[in-house]
Design an enzyme around this catalytic site. Structure first.
Site, PDB file in Angstrom:
ATOM      1  N   THR B  13      -2.600 -15.774  34.998  1.00  0.00           N
ATOM      2  CA  THR B  13      -2.371 -14.329  34.954  1.00  0.00           C
ATOM      3  C   THR B  13      -3.310 -13.652  33.960  1.00  0.00           C
ATOM      4  O   THR B  13      -4.035 -12.719  34.311  1.00  0.00           O
ATOM      5  CB  THR B  13      -0.906 -14.056  34.541  1.00  0.00           C
ATOM      6  OG1 THR B  13      -0.058 -14.793  35.420  1.00  0.00           O
ATOM      7  CG2 THR B  13      -0.578 -12.583  34.636  1.00  0.00           C
ATOM      8  N   ILE B 136      -0.409  -3.663  22.926  1.00  0.00           N
ATOM      9  CA  ILE B 136      -0.344  -2.751  21.771  1.00  0.00           C
ATOM     10  C   ILE B 136      -1.212  -3.314  20.651  1.00  0.00           C
ATOM     11  O   ILE B 136      -0.990  -4.440  20.225  1.00  0.00           O
ATOM     12  CB  ILE B 136       1.102  -2.638  21.239  1.00  0.00           C
ATOM     13  CG1 ILE B 136       2.092  -2.390  22.375  1.00  0.00           C
ATOM     14  CG2 ILE B 136       1.194  -1.555  20.181  1.00  0.00           C
ATOM     15  CD1 ILE B 136       3.555  -2.509  21.937  1.00  0.00           C
ATOM     16  N   GLY B 187      10.932 -11.525  38.133  1.00  0.00           N
ATOM     17  CA  GLY B 187       9.815 -12.144  37.428  1.00  0.00           C
ATOM     18  C   GLY B 187       9.724 -11.731  35.962  1.00  0.00           C
ATOM     19  O   GLY B 187       8.760 -12.046  35.283  1.00  0.00           O
ATOM     20  N   ASP B 201      10.409 -16.957  21.387  1.00  0.00           N
ATOM     21  CA  ASP B 201       9.182 -16.186  21.597  1.00  0.00           C
ATOM     22  C   ASP B 201       9.071 -15.066  20.549  1.00  0.00           C
ATOM     23  O   ASP B 201       8.014 -14.868  19.945  1.00  0.00           O
ATOM     24  CB  ASP B 201       9.205 -15.606  23.015  1.00  0.00           C
ATOM     25  CG  ASP B 201       8.041 -14.678  23.280  1.00  0.00           C
ATOM     26  OD1 ASP B 201       6.921 -15.177  23.464  1.00  0.00           O
ATOM     27  OD2 ASP B 201       8.240 -13.449  23.280  1.00  0.00           O
ATOM     28  N   LYS B 205       6.252 -14.362  17.326  1.00  0.00           N
ATOM     29  CA  LYS B 205       5.545 -13.100  17.049  1.00  0.00           C
ATOM     30  C   LYS B 205       5.903 -12.570  15.666  1.00  0.00           C
ATOM     31  O   LYS B 205       5.046 -12.052  14.945  1.00  0.00           O
ATOM     32  CB  LYS B 205       5.884 -12.081  18.134  1.00  0.00           C
ATOM     33  CG  LYS B 205       5.375 -12.502  19.522  1.00  0.00           C
ATOM     34  CD  LYS B 205       5.994 -11.631  20.608  1.00  0.00           C
ATOM     35  CE  LYS B 205       5.580 -12.068  21.994  1.00  0.00           C
ATOM     36  NZ  LYS B 205       6.457 -11.463  23.036  1.00  0.00           N
TER      37      LYS B 205
END
Lengths: 436, 436
Positions: B13, B136, B187, B201, B205
């Protein structure tokens, strides 16, 4: 390593804030930059004025040219404002091979093309993050962070005074004049509020944003500029009923015929995050072809926020001066040869949706007459609200939202409408942007 | 000028998105950068898989080391994910003196310290903007745009899947399991949703954001991590009644005893702009000592947004490689000697406000008994709501918001509370941050 030596032009609100950061937060800054920064000279207007900042060990002078020509000063930081003396001083600094940082939006918007050309000749950097949206690093975001994108449009709340006034006007009983008076008492608006409420300050900032977004020269005199003084509390309430906020926006977009650069009150849908930016805060929404919409939000004015951007610019200058010029971020985000000369379109050529508010005699057939005038000009009405008119008891207040239509076309329709004997007084028109 | 030659590791992707930007938007990028970029080699998993992007003229290989060692490749762009092979490949690229761009949050959060040290030895750049909040440019904002500030705290919605689920759970009748299923069908969530819904996740970050904000080494294993799977639709509704939204936040802040790094569901006031960030969007709110609060908003995932950040990093590498290392933005925002070793505090040491929800028998004196337990631990109740309990008809649902209290203290009170015979079932506790 020896500290980098800088000179300040101006020790007012932003100058004082800059000096304070360079004193108070110097350990943090040194930790990031790997070297120190020292203010060696400051030009002030009045040498005898008492100061709230400590200037021990710094040369103070009331002759700003002495700071510019000071043999130790490597970076000249202009925080005095105005486009006369400031322009001469920075031009001289650039000719002397000194890098420049400025917070002066009027100077960049009106004379930036000339200053940037001079800077390129002299192989120096002119940085101006603080000129747009105060403490929000939006120049950096657009010039560097979004550099992989073709920017499609941007829209910003870029004048805190105007946004404060429109926000306060939502309170029951508030009107423009009363809210402006309070804003002046609180120091949010100047004694002469023209620059803010008539949109000139926002037009300066929009000029800069449009140039770095699209890669076009600065063209302040081509920006269509409309203030907020005609927006009524009633309009704000009607907009809210229909699901919109009225914000004073700077909008820059691509059209088939060129670029559209404009500052005006705008209805934007409540569902858009920008509609929730209230009070004195600033925010810029940017649409890129790959990234989609990103938004930047924060305080657009004040000593701390503005000085935060000024000092970040100083840090960038110290880093970038070690690069050859071709590797530096170009002043307008694009290298000179890549700047486009596509025209800025007139406001009559833009296509958008509109909020129309008029006072109409309250009897059968009037709405039909009005909508048939609109239909004659191929304008569809997508929403209508009608309420008893408070100021003119014989009338109804009629509010309509149109489909997307060319402004010239809408003007023709409004001109026909105003001829109807059933319409009393002026017709208000506010542009509407969906920001999708 | 010859184009800069890059190699991609991965053509999924994000890899496909990156290649597409470098094809479709190349004129715009060249206009900004003053030179061109050429993808010369790509490592793919399966050479025979049909591709939606045009790879004409590019060397495709299923041996990623060939891209790393390719004699023409100047910048290696890692978009394959994982912390095994990716770590080896990038280490080798760095040893070969190649600059590196990666979107791999797990790799940076878990092995960044090692990679950055190796990069410093070999005088190369490792950029990773896409690893946090997708499109961002928040790494750039914190490392460069806010460089004049001591960062006090930051709080971010940095996992779009989690924010989508919490947003959808506001709809009538929705619950966690049903919404997760829809998210998987759309998805937005993986078949195994653990990484997203259990906060791993987001913890990756947050690790990165905390390091560049405060100047501390990456310490992923010190992040307190709590997911959203225990948040109920009822909690979301109660929060809303009290004027709050429940968001899954990453929070990093300074405390008297060290830094607090945590990921957990959090009540935040409706009046804070971050509370209006809905659906899959990401947003990070950063509080600096001079600038105050600034916020960055946009899409946190997807091919276009992530690739936008990857390509911006490539552009920065091309500019920065012309600087001596000492003038470059340091990998963690601070030069190595300035990195602090202050400890990360345990979750028991944090002090914040809390939302407490329990099921209590609905008869006189129960509320008094509960509040006296809280009072015994010096906890004040600032707001209480009581409603009939839907699932247990004999009970009332009792919701309380506490004052600021140390978590260890609150845990002791909850332990006492759970001993009361009037309390049925588990007591829910969600942290509350005012974000002022």
């Amino acid at each position: 390593m020896k500290p980098v030596k800088i000179g300040l032009l101006g020790l007012g609100t932003v100058g004082g804030g800059t000096l304070e950061i360079l004193q108070k937060t110097l350990p943090e800054i040194q930790g990031r930059l790997g070297q120190s920064i020292e203010v060696v000279a400051i030009a002030v207007r009045d040498l005898n004025r008492p100061r709230s900042v400590d200037t021990t060990g710094i040369e103070l002078t009331d002759d700003p040219m002495q700071v510019v020509t000071h043999p130790d000063v490597e970076i000249v930081v202009e925080l005095m404002g105005g486009t006369g003396l400031a322009r001469d001083l920075l031009s001289e600094a650039i000719r002397l091979g000194k890098h420049v940082v400025t917070a002066n939006k009027a100077l960049i918007a009106e004379f930036g093309n000339e200053l940037f050309a001079l800077a390129a000749e002299n192989n120096v950097i002119v940085n101006y993050e603080a000129a747009v949206a105060g403490g929000i690093p939006v120049i950096k975001a657009v010039r560097e962070g979004l550099a992989a994108n073709k920017i499609e449009w941007l829209a910003g709340i870029i004048n805190g005074t105007g946004n404060y006034i429109l926000t306060e006007m939502k309170k029951p009983g508030a009107d423009f004049a009363a809210v402006l008076k309070v804003a002046q008492e609180l120091g949010y608006a100047e004694a002469d509020p023209t620059f803010d409420v008539e949109g000139i300050d926002a037009a300066h900032k929009l000029t800069i944003l449009a140039s770095i977004a699209f890669g076009i020269e600065l063209q302040f005199n081509k920006v269509y500029t409309e203030g907020i003084s005609k927006v009524t509390a009633e309009d704000i309430q009607f907009a809210e009923k229909l699901g919109y906020q009225i914000k004073h926006l700077g909008v820059a977009s691509r059209t088939d015929n060129g670029f559209s650069l404009r500052v005006h009150p705008t209805l934007i849908p409540n569902s858009v995050l920008l509609a929730n930016v209230h009070g004195v805060m600033n925010s810029v929404l940017v649409k890129g072809d790959h990234v989609g919409s990103t938004m930047y939000y924060g305080p657009g004015a004040g000593a701390g926020p503005t000085a935060s951007a000024v000092v970040a610019d100083i840090i960038d200058v110290i880093r970038w001066r070690e690069q050859p010029q071709k590797a530096r971020v170009p002043a307008l985000g694009f290298v000179t040869e890549a700047l486009q000369s596509a025209p800025v379109v007139s406001i009559e050529e833009i296509e958008t949706r509109y909020y129309i508010r008029c006072f109409a005699q309250d009897h059968a057939g009037v709405l039909a007459k009005i909508t048939s005038v609109m239909a004659k000009h191929n304008i569809s009405i997508e929403q209508v609200v009608q309420e008893p008119c408070k100021s003119q008891p014989q009338d109804a207040t009629l509010v309509m939202l149109t489909n997307r239509v060319k402004e010239a076309n809408l003007n023709a329709a409004l001109s026909d409408l105003s001829q109807l004997e059933e319409i009393d007084g002026e017709i208000a028109r506010i542009r509407l942007e969906s920001l999708q």
